[in-house]
Design a protein around this motif. Structure first.
Motif, mmCIF file in Angstrom:
data_model
loop_
_atom_site.group_PDB
_atom_site.id
_atom_site.type_symbol
_atom_site.label_atom_id
_atom_site.label_comp_id
_atom_site.label_asym_id
_atom_site.label_seq_id
_atom_site.Cartn_x
_atom_site.Cartn_y
_atom_site.Cartn_z
ATOM 1 N N ALA A 194 -19.236 8.126 27.803
ATOM 2 C CA ALA A 194 -18.171 7.690 28.714
ATOM 3 C C ALA A 194 -17.316 6.613 28.067
ATOM 4 N N LYS A 195 -17.973 5.653 27.444
ATOM 5 C CA LYS A 195 -17.239 4.551 26.824
ATOM 6 C C LYS A 195 -16.396 5.037 25.657
ATOM 7 N N ASP A 196 -16.960 5.894 24.815
ATOM 8 C CA ASP A 196 -16.235 6.340 23.629
ATOM 9 C C ASP A 196 -15.088 7.274 23.984
ATOM 10 N N LEU A 197 -15.265 8.120 24.995
ATOM 11 C CA LEU A 197 -14.157 8.968 25.434
ATOM 12 C C LEU A 197 -13.026 8.121 26.009
ATOM 13 N N ALA A 198 -13.374 7.106 26.787
ATOM 14 C CA ALA A 198 -12.344 6.245 27.375
ATOM 15 C C ALA A 198 -11.578 5.488 26.298
ATOM 16 N N ALA A 199 -12.312 4.905 25.348
ATOM 17 C CA ALA A 199 -11.683 4.039 24.353
ATOM 18 C C ALA A 199 -10.914 4.810 23.293
ATOM 19 N N ASN A 200 -11.267 6.053 23.059
ATOM 20 C CA ASN A 200 -10.596 6.845 22.028
ATOM 21 C C ASN A 200 -9.579 7.817 22.622
ATOM 22 N N ALA A 201 -10.003 8.646 23.554
ATOM 23 C CA ALA A 201 -9.114 9.681 24.084
ATOM 24 C C ALA A 201 -8.198 9.148 25.191
ATOM 25 N N ASP A 202 -8.797 8.586 26.251
ATOM 26 C CA ASP A 202 -7.974 8.061 27.342
ATOM 27 C C ASP A 202 -6.996 7.007 26.820
ATOM 28 N N ALA A 203 -7.484 6.127 25.965
ATOM 29 C CA ALA A 203 -6.647 5.031 25.474
ATOM 30 C C ALA A 203 -5.471 5.531 24.650
ATOM 31 N N ALA A 204 -5.658 6.629 23.919
ATOM 32 C CA ALA A 204 -4.535 7.187 23.157
ATOM 33 C C ALA A 204 -3.385 7.550 24.090
ATOM 34 N N GLY A 205 -3.713 8.173 25.220
ATOM 35 C CA GLY A 205 -2.684 8.522 26.188
ATOM 36 C C GLY A 205 -2.058 7.316 26.848
ATOM 37 N N LEU A 206 -2.882 6.324 27.185
ATOM 38 C CA LEU A 206 -2.356 5.119 27.824
ATOM 39 C C LEU A 206 -1.417 4.354 26.901
ATOM 40 N N LEU A 207 -1.778 4.263 25.619
ATOM 41 C CA LEU A 207 -0.913 3.575 24.654
ATOM 42 C C LEU A 207 0.420 4.308 24.493
ATOM 43 N N MET A 208 0.353 5.633 24.400
ATOM 44 C CA MET A 208 1.585 6.398 24.220
ATOM 45 C C MET A 208 2.449 6.368 25.470
ATOM 46 N N SER A 209 1.831 6.332 26.640
ATOM 47 C CA SER A 209 2.588 6.184 27.874
ATOM 48 C C SER A 209 3.288 4.830 27.910
ATOM 49 N N HIS A 210 2.567 3.790 27.535
ATOM 50 C CA HIS A 210 3.125 2.437 27.557
ATOM 51 C C HIS A 210 4.303 2.318 26.589
ATOM 52 N N CYS A 211 4.182 2.962 25.423
ATOM 53 C CA CYS A 211 5.217 2.859 24.380
ATOM 54 C C CYS A 211 6.042 4.144 24.297
ATOM 55 N N ARG A 212 6.281 4.781 25.421
ATOM 56 C CA ARG A 212 6.885 6.114 25.422
ATOM 57 C C ARG A 212 8.320 6.135 24.898
ATOM 58 N N SER A 213 8.975 4.982 24.814
ATOM 59 C CA SER A 213 10.341 4.947 24.293
ATOM 60 C C SER A 213 10.388 4.754 22.781
ATOM 61 N N ALA A 214 9.239 4.721 22.129
ATOM 62 C CA ALA A 214 9.195 4.514 20.680
ATOM 63 C C ALA A 214 9.904 5.646 19.944
ATOM 64 N N ARG A 215 10.360 5.342 18.746
ATOM 65 C CA ARG A 215 10.984 6.367 17.910
ATOM 66 C C ARG A 215 9.943 7.344 17.383
ATOM 67 N N SER A 216 8.732 6.849 17.114
ATOM 68 C CA SER A 216 7.687 7.735 16.604
ATOM 69 C C SER A 216 6.332 7.087 16.765
ATOM 70 N N VAL A 217 5.306 7.947 16.677
ATOM 71 C CA VAL A 217 3.910 7.521 16.806
ATOM 72 C C VAL A 217 3.110 8.100 15.647
ATOM 73 N N LEU A 218 2.227 7.284 15.091
ATOM 74 C CA LEU A 218 1.209 7.775 14.161
ATOM 75 C C LEU A 218 -0.139 7.611 14.826
ATOM 76 N N HIS A 219 -0.800 8.721 15.078
ATOM 77 C CA HIS A 219 -2.151 8.688 15.627
ATOM 78 C C HIS A 219 -3.117 9.016 14.497
ATOM 79 N N CYS A 220 -3.960 8.059 14.131
ATOM 80 C CA CYS A 220 -4.887 8.258 13.028
ATOM 81 C C CYS A 220 -6.160 8.927 13.539
ATOM 82 N N SER A 221 -6.388 10.137 13.081
ATOM 83 C CA SER A 221 -7.597 10.868 13.419
ATOM 84 C C SER A 221 -8.520 10.866 12.204
ATOM 85 N N SER A 222 -9.354 11.876 12.083
ATOM 86 C CA SER A 222 -10.374 11.888 11.040
ATOM 87 C C SER A 222 -10.701 13.322 10.639
#
Length: 302
Positions: free
Chosen positions: A86-114
């Motif tokens: 639960a913690k890892d899904l929230a901090a990795n997956a949910d948080a990716a969406g929340l960050l992108m929603s918060h910064c939705r007016s950005a010119r671009s996003v780099l999401h570092c995966s693995s």
């Protein structure tokens, strides 16, 4: 660098790669906002000294009120590996969406995966369209592969939902002059400890921090909606055995010993065809990079 004068949010700015990126961006005139938990005040002080504005944020339940919304770029290097689903899904997956929603007016996003998102191939090169799987890091980090895959899916959804150009970069064994996974192999060898290597091979495409930083502008320029997906690693394939012997030879350390086991990370060799077409060749060859790492560790241990 080619990336100056912007407002940039770097999530996970105290991690191995995030630290190098945030400091490098601040050094060339960007307004950098770094997000991390900052439990160690000395770490925050070091980031602030480097010119990074620090925001204490726990991505399990993030409060982003103090983080600017109007930014040029969002770089997400954050990762949580507690082993609790639960913690890892929230901090990795949910948080990716929340960050992108918060910064939705950005010119671009780099999401570092693995490259951990890929199903193991026994050392055969993995392309961006290769099958994904859950078992790549299963024995060491049981949630890691799955939550990184989930985070990619959320990032791609957010790219489409917010019309936010995004690049998802699947990173393979980053290291710098004074840190990274190979550093631990050198320290283990110096201490006479056997180094675990996978029974199916331990071969990777290590990439130096210098190349990671140099390639940031191109990765951001490559951002699209839906997201561009790229492998992100060095041009050369190297085994744990090869790089450890090389470092030990430079350091004057004893011949390293290796322990074959299924309970470690298997090979993650990537097909770099597409990433080299977009990013160009790396500038730091593995021998030069590992020599620099070894010399730093040897000098620091005196």
């Amino acid at each position: 660098m080619g990336l100056t004068g912007g407002v940039i949010v770097v999530a996970g700015c105290t991690g191995q790669v995030g630290t190098a990126v945030a400091k490098a961006l601040a050094a060339v005139g960007n307004e950098v906002h770094g997000l991390a938990r900052f439990k160690d005040p000395t770490v925050q002080e070091a980031m602030e000294t480097a010119g990074v504005t620090c925001h204490a944020v726990d991505l399990v339940d993030p409060d982003l009120a103090a983080v600017p919304r109007e930014v040029d770029h969002l770089l997400n290097f954050a990762v949580t590996k507690t082993g609790r689903w639960a913690k890892d899904l929230a901090a990795n997956a949910d948080a990716a969406g929340l960050l992108m929603s918060h910064c939705r007016s950005a010119r671009s996003v780099l999401h570092c995966s693995s490259t951990a998102v890929y199903a193991p191939t026994g050392g055969e090169p993995m392309r961006e369209d290769s099958p994904l799987g859950r078992d790549h890091h299963q024995h060491l980090m049981p949630t890691y592969s799955t939550v990184k895959t989930a985070a990619e899916s959320v990032a791609n959804f957010a790219a489409k939902e917010f019309d936010l150009p995004t690049t998802i970069a699947r990173l393979c064994v980053p290291y710098g002059d004074d840190e990274g996974w190979p550093m631990f192999h050198l320290l283990m060898a110096q201490g006479g400890q056997a180094i675990p290597v996978h029974t199916d091979g331990s071969r990777y495409n290590p990439i130096h921090h210098d190349d990671l930083v140099a390639q940031l502008p191109v990765l951001l320029d490559a951002a699209t909606t839906p997201a561009t997906i790229l492998n992100w690693g060095g041009d050369e394939v190297v085994s744990v055995e090869e790089w450890t012997r090389y470092m030990c030879d430079i350091a004057g350390a004893p011949e390293p010993t290796f322990e074959p086991t299924e309970f470690t990370i298997p090979s993650a060799v990537i097909d770099t065809t597409r990433s080299r077409e977009i990013l160009g060749p790396c500038q730091v060859g593995w021998r030069d990079g590992f020599r620099r790492l070894t010399e730093t560790i040897v000098v620091g241990s005196r």
